[in-house]
Design an enzyme around this catalytic site. Structure first.
Site, PDB file in Angstrom:
ATOM      1  N   ASP A 170       0.814  -1.211   0.000  1.00  0.00           N
ATOM      2  CA  ASP A 170       0.000   0.000   0.000  1.00  0.00           C
ATOM      3  C   ASP A 170       0.852   1.266   0.000  1.00  0.00           C
ATOM      4  O   ASP A 170       0.442   2.303   0.525  1.00  0.00           O
ATOM      5  CB  ASP A 170      -0.965   0.012   1.188  1.00  0.00           C
ATOM      6  CG  ASP A 170      -0.268  -0.113   2.538  1.00  0.00           C
ATOM      7  OD1 ASP A 170       0.975  -0.259   2.552  1.00  0.00           O
ATOM      8  OD2 ASP A 170      -0.955  -0.063   3.577  1.00  0.00           O
ATOM      9  N   ASP A 179       7.769  -3.342  13.294  1.00  0.00           N
ATOM     10  CA  ASP A 179       8.434  -2.057  13.103  1.00  0.00           C
ATOM     11  C   ASP A 179       8.741  -1.381  14.436  1.00  0.00           C
ATOM     12  O   ASP A 179       9.785  -0.729  14.580  1.00  0.00           O
ATOM     13  CB  ASP A 179       7.611  -1.141  12.194  1.00  0.00           C
ATOM     14  CG  ASP A 179       6.163  -1.006  12.624  1.00  0.00           C
ATOM     15  OD1 ASP A 179       5.707  -1.808  13.452  1.00  0.00           O
ATOM     16  OD2 ASP A 179       5.488  -0.091  12.123  1.00  0.00           O
TER      17      ASP A 179
END
Length: 560
Positions: A304, A385
Site C-alpha cells: 500500500d 516495526d
C-alpha cells in the site's frame, strides 16, 4: 465467509474487531472465485462505499455475488445500503445495528439484470447485544453462461502480452482498466534508466542492483496500484522484484503473474494478526537474501505504498553511505515529519533515530547477524516495526531520510489503519513528484561529518520570537531568507516529550509519539523555512541556546 466448506473471503481484522463492514465474494460459472473484497463502510464519507459501488459495476455478467456483514460494530451508511438495495436486498434497509447478514445474487449479462438467489439475517440478542451463532444461507448455484476469456477483435499489444491479459481477466474480476479492449492499461513497461553521473556496486547498466521485497497480504487492489507505479520507476529491474504474500491467496499471485514478477506465498503463522505480520516480514526477508545470495542489501516495500519517480535514484545515492558507516542501520524513503503544503528541499537528507519504514533498505549483515537470531516468536504480540525501533535493536544507530518523502502511504484500510486515521495523518503527507534530483552533500551524512554540519547550522541559525505562542500563525513566518530558523523547547530529559508533542499539534505534523529526532534535535520545513528544534536541556545541542532566550514550555503556556 465460507462456501461449501471452503474459506472464500476473510475480513480485515485487528485484535478487537473482526470483519468490519461488508464482505463480498464473486464466482464464475465453474465455481471459481474471481474476486473478494472487504469494504469498510464505517469510515468517513460512508467509508469506502463509493469504491464498493465501482467494484460492483466492474463485475461482468454471469457471476454469482455473495455479500455478508458479520456483527458489524458500526452502522452501515446510506450509500452502502443504497448499493445493496439496488442489488435487490429486501432486509438491508432495516437491518439493526450489530446484525449478521448474508445475501446472494446472480448478475446476468444479456439483458443486464440482477436475480436474487437468497438472503438471511440474524439480529443481536437483546441481553448481550451481539450475535454469536454462524449464519448459514442455502441456495442452488445457478447455471451460468460460459465465462469467456478476454477476446478483442484487434490488439496493438504483443501476443504474449494479450495472452497474459486474457488469462488474468479470466481468473480475476475487478480490474476494468486492465480487462478492456479499448485503451487498456499497459502491463509491459519501459522505464527510464537511472539518471546519475556516478556509478556504484548498487547499479548495473543504469538499473538498481538490489533485490526488492514487496510485502503483501490479501489486498490485491492495493498491490496492483503499487506494482504499476513501481514498474514505471526509473532504474527498476523487474527481475529483482519478488512479491511475498501472507497466506494462500490466489489473487495477489495472479497480479504478480500479470506483470511478469516472481511471487512467493507464505503460510501464515502466529497467534495474533500482529504476530502473523511480524513472521511474514521475517520469512520474506530471509527468502530475499536466499534468492539473491550475493546481495548485501534488500529494499523493503509494502503493498500500500507508492514510490516516487526517483525512488531508485534516491536509494542508489544513499546506499553507499549506509554501507560505509556502522552508525547507520537503514535508509528510509519516508519522512515522518512531512508537513502538508510544504514544497521542501528534495535534495536534502537527514539522520534520525528510529526506523521510519514505508520504503527502506537494510543490510544482509544486520538481518542475519542481529535481527534474525532475535526476531520475536510467533507467540509474541509484537509490531515488527516498533521492535525494529527499540533501543535493544537500534543500539544507538540511525537511519537516513529525505526532507521530502519518496514514498506515499495510500492504503486506508489494514490491521493498524482505517479511513479516519489515514485521512488525519497520511492523506495529505508530502510526496515528491518532481524530476530526478542529485542529493545534497551525501558525503556529509557519516557520523562525524554530520556533527560538523549541525554545528555550523546551529551557529548561524536565527531564533524565532520565543515570546509568541507556537500555535500562532506567524510563529514561524514565511521564508524571506536562506537562514535556518531555530526553536528551543523545554525538555528536561529524553522521556519528557510533552512540549514537543504540543508543538507538533501546533505545526500539524505527526503528534502521536516522538519521531524523526537526532539527539532531541529535529530538522523540518515550516512555511518554506528550514527549521531546527532543540530540546533543552535533554539535547547535547542545548549549548546553542542563545543568551536571553527562554525555551518554550507548552505545559504551562496557555493555548491560543
Amino acid at each position: 465467509m465460507w462456501l461449501d466448506g471452503n474459506l472464500v473471503v476473510e475480513g480485515e481484522r485487528d485484535e478487537e474487531e473482526i470483519g468490519r463492514g461488508v464482505l463480498l465474494a464473486v464466482f464464475r460459472s465453474d465455481g471459481h472465485r474471481t474476486g473478494s473484497r472487504t469494504f469498510d463502510t464505517c469510515g468517513p464519507d460512508d467509508g469506502t462505499s463509493p469504491t464498493m459501488g465501482a467494484y460492483l459495476e466492474s463485475i461482468p455478467g454471469e457471476r454469482v455475488i455473495v455479500f455478508a456483514i458479520i456483527s458489524s460494530p458500526c452502522n452501515l451508511g446510506f450509500l452502502a445500503r443504497n448499493h445493496l438495495i439496488q442489488m435487490g436486498s429486501s432486509s438491508i434497509s432495516t437491518l439493526p445495528f450489530g446484525s449478521t447478514w448474508i445475501f446472494a445474487v446472480h448478475k446476468r449479462s444479456n439483458p443486464a439484470a440482477i436475480a436474487v438467489l437468497a438472503e438471511a439475517a440474524s439480529t443481536p440478542r437483546p441481553e448481550t447485544g451481539i450475535t454469536t451463532a454462524p449464519l448459514t444461507l442455502q441456495f442452488d448455484f445457478p447455471t451460468l453462461a460460459p465465462s469467456d476469456l478476454l477476446v478483442c477483435q484487434s490488439s496493438s499489444s504483443s501476443s504474449t502480452s494479450h495472452e497474459k491479459r486474457s488469462r488474468f481477466c479470466g481468473l480475476t474480476d475487478g480490474y476494468p482498466e486492465v480487462c478492456r479492449c479499448e485503451n487498456p492499461h499497459d502491463i509491459i513497461f519501459h522505464p527510464a534508466p537511472l539518471q546519475l553521473e556516478t556509478t556504484s556496486e548498487f547499479m548495473v547498466d543504469r538499473r538498481i542492483n538490489v533485490p526488492v521485497a514487496v510485502i503483501a497480504g490479501n489486498r490485491p487492489y492495493y498491490l496492483n496500484t503499487m506494482l504499476r507505479a513501481l514498474l514505471m520507476t526509473s532504474g527498476v529491474d523487474p527481475a529483482l522484484i519478488t512479491v511475498f504474500t501472507d497466506g494462500l491467496h490466489a489473487e495477489p499471485g495472479h497480479i504478480a503473474d500479470l506483470y511478469g514478477l516472481r511471487s512467493i506465498h507464505h503460510l501464515s503463522s502466529g497467534r495474533t494478526s500482529t504476530a502473523m505480520i511480524s513472521q511474514h516480514y521475517r520469512s520474506s526477508l530471509s527468502a530475499s537474501f536466499t534468492l539473491h545470495p550475493r546481495a548485501g542489501f534488500v529494499i523493503v516495500l509494502e503493498e500500500d505504498v507508492l514510490v516516487a519517480g526517483d525512488f531508485f535514484t534516491y536509494i542508489a545515492q544513499t546506499l553507499p553511505v549506509l554501507a560505509e558507516d556502522p552508525s547507520l542501520y537503514c535508509v528510509s524513503a519516508w519522512n515522518d515529519l512531512g508537513r502538508e503544503n510544504e514544497t521542501g528541499e528534495p535534495g536534502r537528507l537527514y539522520r534520525v533515530e528510529g526506523m521510519p519504514g514505508l520504503g527502506m533498505a537494510i543490510s544482509r549483515a544486520l538481518f542475519e547477524k542481529e535481527l534474525l537470531p532475535n526476531w520475536p516468536s510467533p507467540l509474541k504480540k509484537w509490531d515488527w516495526d516498533m521492535w525494529m525501533r527499540s533501543p535493544a535493536i537500534r543500539k544507538g544507530r540511525e537511519c537516513i531520510i529525505p526532507d521530502v518523502s519518496r514514498t506515499y502511504h495510500f492504503g486506508s484500510t489494514g490491521l493498524n489503519m482505517n479511513p479516519f486515521f489515514h485521512k488525519a495523518y497520511f492523506q495529505s503527507h508530502p510526496f515528491y513528484t518532481g524530476p530526478v534530483v542529485t542529493l545534497h552533500d551525501v558525503h556529509l551524512l557519516t557520523k562525524n561529518r554530520y556533527e560538523e554540519l549541525l554545528k555550523g547550522i546551529l551557529q548561524t541559525a536565527v531564533p524565532v520570537d520565543h515570546s509568541r505562542h507556537p500555535c500562532s500563525p506567524d510563529f514561524i513566518p514565511t521564508a524571506t531568507t536562506d537562514h535556518v530558523v531555530s526553536v528551543f523547547i523545554q525538555m528536561k530529559d529524553i522521556d519528557d516529550s510533552a512540549t514537543w508533542l504540543a508543538l507538533c499539534r501546533c505545526l500539524k505534523i505527526w503528534d502521536l509519539d516522538v519521531r524523526g529526532d537526532h539527539g532531541a534535535l529535529w530538522r523540518l520545513r515550516v512555511n518554506e523555512n528550514s527549521v531546527i528544534v532543540v530540546g533543552v536541556p535533554a539535547s547535547p545541542y542545548s549549548y546553542a541556546l542563545p543568551s536571553g532566550v527562554s525555551p518554550i514550555d507548552l505545559r504551562v503556556t496557555a493555548e491560543v
